[in-house]
Design a protein around this motif. Structure first.
Motif, PDB file in Angstrom:
ATOM      1  N   ARG A 181       0.861  -1.179   0.000  1.00  0.00           N
ATOM      2  CA  ARG A 181       0.000   0.000   0.000  1.00  0.00           C
ATOM      3  C   ARG A 181       0.897   1.229   0.000  1.00  0.00           C
ATOM      4  O   ARG A 181       1.826   1.338   0.792  1.00  0.00           O
ATOM      5  N   GLU A 183       1.051   5.662  -0.436  1.00  0.00           N
ATOM      6  CA  GLU A 183       0.361   6.939  -0.474  1.00  0.00           C
ATOM      7  C   GLU A 183       1.353   8.019  -0.901  1.00  0.00           C
ATOM      8  O   GLU A 183       2.468   8.072  -0.387  1.00  0.00           O
ATOM      9  N   ALA A 235      -9.359   2.587 -10.745  1.00  0.00           N
ATOM     10  CA  ALA A 235      -9.138   3.726  -9.875  1.00  0.00           C
ATOM     11  C   ALA A 235     -10.396   4.555  -9.710  1.00  0.00           C
ATOM     12  O   ALA A 235     -11.249   4.612 -10.598  1.00  0.00           O
ATOM     13  N   GLN A 236     -10.485   5.205  -8.546  1.00  0.00           N
ATOM     14  CA  GLN A 236     -11.523   6.194  -8.283  1.00  0.00           C
ATOM     15  C   GLN A 236     -10.875   7.568  -8.366  1.00  0.00           C
ATOM     16  O   GLN A 236      -9.918   7.845  -7.637  1.00  0.00           O
ATOM     17  N   HIS A 240     -11.335  17.130  -5.464  1.00  0.00           N
ATOM     18  CA  HIS A 240     -11.571  17.545  -4.081  1.00  0.00           C
ATOM     19  C   HIS A 240     -11.624  19.070  -3.946  1.00  0.00           C
ATOM     20  O   HIS A 240     -12.309  19.594  -3.069  1.00  0.00           O
ATOM     21  N   GLU A 257      -9.235  15.615 -12.280  1.00  0.00           N
ATOM     22  CA  GLU A 257      -9.121  15.122 -10.917  1.00  0.00           C
ATOM     23  C   GLU A 257      -7.820  15.590 -10.255  1.00  0.00           C
ATOM     24  O   GLU A 257      -6.761  15.640 -10.888  1.00  0.00           O
ATOM     25  N   ALA A 259      -7.087  14.052  -7.279  1.00  0.00           N
ATOM     26  CA  ALA A 259      -6.761  12.887  -6.462  1.00  0.00           C
ATOM     27  C   ALA A 259      -7.221  11.634  -7.178  1.00  0.00           C
ATOM     28  O   ALA A 259      -8.196  11.665  -7.928  1.00  0.00           O
ATOM     29  N   ALA A 260      -6.514  10.538  -6.948  1.00  0.00           N
ATOM     30  CA  ALA A 260      -6.897   9.258  -7.555  1.00  0.00           C
ATOM     31  C   ALA A 260      -6.522   8.139  -6.593  1.00  0.00           C
ATOM     32  O   ALA A 260      -5.443   8.155  -6.005  1.00  0.00           O
ATOM     33  N   TYR A 261      -7.432   7.193  -6.438  1.00  0.00           N
ATOM     34  CA  TYR A 261      -7.248   6.065  -5.533  1.00  0.00           C
ATOM     35  C   TYR A 261      -7.292   4.797  -6.375  1.00  0.00           C
ATOM     36  O   TYR A 261      -8.349   4.410  -6.853  1.00  0.00           O
ATOM     37  N   GLY A 262      -6.143   4.207  -6.568  1.00  0.00           N
ATOM     38  CA  GLY A 262      -6.045   3.090  -7.511  1.00  0.00           C
ATOM     39  C   GLY A 262      -5.715   1.779  -6.846  1.00  0.00           C
ATOM     40  O   GLY A 262      -5.079   1.724  -5.786  1.00  0.00           O
ATOM     41  N   ILE A 263      -6.147   0.696  -7.467  1.00  0.00           N
ATOM     42  CA  ILE A 263      -5.836  -0.665  -7.019  1.00  0.00           C
ATOM     43  C   ILE A 263      -5.286  -1.445  -8.195  1.00  0.00           C
ATOM     44  O   ILE A 263      -5.850  -1.391  -9.297  1.00  0.00           O
TER      45      ILE A 263
END
Length: 263
Positions: A181, A183, A235-236, A240, A257, A259-263
């Motif tokens: 993980r 950040e 990703a989401q 913001h 965007e 911000a991006a939240y990826g998996i």
């Protein structure tokens, strides 16, 4: 009788120096100027070049390219650079310049890379090479067909922290790594009371902005170099902070965007 003849001192053998001409397109921008021109190319030039493993020495000669002749002239005068132009086509047609280096905004990069490939130049470019995977693959195929050497920025691999992390992974310190993980981020000022640290186009989709297209190329090669092959991503993305102010103090609404939240 003793021979007291003193042999003359041997002359120092200096390696031959080859000068490589580099077209630097987009150096008036923040990243092109600081990271690529000042900290890289001019640093090599000012130290007299680099000695290669075979004993030869190369140095670099930049040709600054951009849209504003006044900005280019100012940079050239400030750093003792002889050559600059607003005519990319003429620069690519000139055999004195062997390498094309691209630091343009994302939206403008693909067209310029196509021209450089057609001109047969060796290419070094910022990421991403294009705004879509299909166009990036097409550029790669064009370069391969033309037989030109190409390279894309992979600078994060050489950050001290990631170098240390790789040594620990390679040594077996963590054992078998099952998941990771990460950040990354820092606060980018909106630009009203404090100037933003990133250019406003980064927050406009219509100008090629967005965290995904900007930063995911970095994390792709970092993940693959440290941990293993990336086979799929989802990703989401989120905006913001919608209200921002540009370099001229004008308010605009972010459409890309932040911000991006990826998996």
């Amino acid at each position: 009788m003793t021979d007291t003849t003193i042999a003359p001192p041997q002359a120092e053998v200096r390696p031959a120096v080859r000068e490589i001409g580099i077209i630097m397109n987009g150096v008036s921008g923040r990243m092109g100027y600081r990271q690529h021109l000042v900290r890289s190319i001019l640093a090599i030039r000012d130290q007299g070049g680099i000695v290669l493993s075979d004993g030869t020495k190369v140095t670099v000669k930049p040709l600054l390219v951009g849209r504003s002749e006044a900005k280019l002239a100012d940079l050239a005068d400030k750093h003792g650079i002889e050559d600059y132009t607003t005519d990319l086509d003429a620069a690519l047609a000139d055999p004195r310049w062997e390498i094309y280096a691209d630091f343009l905004v994302t939206k403008a990069r693909s067209a310029a890379l196509r021209k450089a490939i057609a001109a047969g130049k060796t290419i070094y470019t910022e990421k991403p090479t294009a705004e879509t995977a299909a166009e990036a693959l097409e550029l790669a195929k064009l370069a391969a067909a033309a037989g030109v050497k190409t390279g894309v920025v992979h600078d994060k691999l050489y950050l001290p922290g990631l170098q240390k992390l790789k040594r620990l992974i390679d040594s077996g310190f963590f054992g078998r790594i099952l998941s990771v993980r990460g950040e990354f981020g820092y606060w980018v000022f909106e630009g009203d009371w404090q100037p933003a640290q990133r250019p406003s186009w980064n927050y406009r989709t219509e100008d090629g902005g967005g965290i995904i297209v900007d930063m995911f190329p970095h994390w792709n090669y970092v993940m693959e170099n440290l941990f293993g092959e990336v086979k799929s991503v989802y990703a989401q993305a989120a905006v913001h902070i919608a209200d921002r102010w540009d370099e001229n103090g004008e308010h605009y609404t972010a459409t890309a965007e932040d911000a991006a939240y990826g998996i």
